[in-house]
Scaffold this active site. Structure first.
Site, PDB file in Angstrom:
ATOM      1  N   GLU A  25       1.024   3.530   4.120  1.00 37.45           N
ATOM      2  CA  GLU A  25       0.821   4.806   4.828  1.00 37.45           C
ATOM      3  C   GLU A  25       1.018   4.623   6.327  1.00 37.45           C
ATOM      4  OE1 GLU A  25      -2.693   7.056   3.796  1.00 37.45           O
ATOM      5  OE2 GLU A  25      -2.366   8.467   5.446  1.00 37.45           O
ATOM      6  N   GLU A  58      -8.348   0.825  -0.800  1.00 36.03           N
ATOM      7  CA  GLU A  58      -7.729   0.582   0.507  1.00 36.03           C
ATOM      8  C   GLU A  58      -8.046  -0.824   1.013  1.00 36.03           C
ATOM      9  OE1 GLU A  58      -8.880   3.710   3.213  1.00 36.03           O
ATOM     10  OE2 GLU A  58      -8.111   5.280   1.901  1.00 36.03           O
TER      11      GLU A  58
END
Ligand code: KIV
Length: 275
Positions: free
Chosen positions: A182, A115
């Site tokens: 996302e 991430e």
């Protein structure tokens, strides 16, 4: 045919949409693989949907290796991507390469996911140069939930949208083969997808992405602690499971299960000798 990073690159070039799902065990991976899924993510969402944590922070390298290897045994044709857990890559480029290597060597990953944007581009570059393909993940990055102050849509202001695009370009430049977007507004995700030459995999980011991913328990209605807006339930497996569990309990209690066809025989003369 085995899906590889080349399959992902070619799909982007040809405008073919990529379908991904999460899995955390052998039998689910096998079912997804047999259904023809392009990629299986052993997500650190494992912490929420399998281990029952309230977030992904506590997931360890050992958890990811254990579940990654199980999924890899069930996935013949799908690309297996294993998440790098919190603090396995943020600490240094060295840690990132060592831990990505463990996920590939011990967890049998075909690729790893981590991430972050620009701030982890040195890690993405070093892992990629070590021969380990990297899928990046920007927008709502659950490992930063304490910094975000909650699960919120990302990139809505001009400044945040600009940063998201810059992060996406930095990730591509660093060598990532793909990026998860996302909880990003659909129009922004479409723009990012058009600007990148690597495929974007959306979750809560609209149909303009090059592919989609969902947590499998969400799309099968097996996880009811919370349901994000972007989740579509493709089946109500949770209800089917509860119904089957209740039928089993009833049949055990009333003695109708196991029936004669579920039992094994022994010759009566063998048994008689025991009396
Ligand atoms: O951990 C996970 O399952 C993920 C997906 C939501 C993309 O990162």
């Amino acid at each position: 045919m085995k899906n590889t990073v080349n399959t992902f690159r070619e799909a982007k070039q040809k405008g073919i949409k990529l379908a991904m799902l999460t899995a955390y065990d052998y039998s689910t991976a096998k079912l997804e693989d047999e259904a023809g899924i392009n990629g299986i993510l052993v997500g650190d969402s494992l912490g929420n949907v399998v281990l029952g944590y309230e977030d992904t922070i506590s997931v360890t390298m050992e958890d990811m290796i254990h579940h990654g290897a199980a999924v890899a045994r069930g996935a013949k044709d799908s690309l297996v991507v294993v998440d790098m857990p919190f603090m396995s890559y943020q600490t240094s480029v060295y840690d990132a390469v060592v831990n990505a290597g463990r996920l590939m060597k011990e967890g049998r990953a075909n690729a790893v996911k981590l991430e972050g944007g620009k701030e982890v581009s040195a890690q993405i570059k070093a892992i990629t140069e070590a021969g380990i393909p990297v899928m990046a993940h920007i927008g709502l990055t659950p490992q930063s939930i304490n910094a975000f102050g909650g699960y919120k849509v990302q990139g809505k202001s001009e400044e945040a949208a600009k940063k998201l695009l810059e992060d996406a370009l930095a990730i591509e430049e660093a060598g990532a083969f793909s990026v998860v977007l996302e909880c990003v507004p659909a129009k922004l995700a479409k723009l990012v997808s058009e600007k990148l030459s690597i495929p974007t995999i959306g979750i809560g980011a609209g149909a303009g992405c090059d592919g989609q991913i969902l947590v499998y328990q969400d799309m099968l209605g097996m996880f009811s602690d919370y349901t994000p807006k972007f989740v579509k339930r493709f089946a109500e497996v949770g209800q089917v499971m509860k119904g089957a569990f209740a039928d089993y309990i009833k049949e055990v209690q009333d003695g109708s299960y196991p029936a004669p066809e579920h039992t094994f025989k022994i010759d009566d003369d063998v048994l008689e000798k025991l009396y």
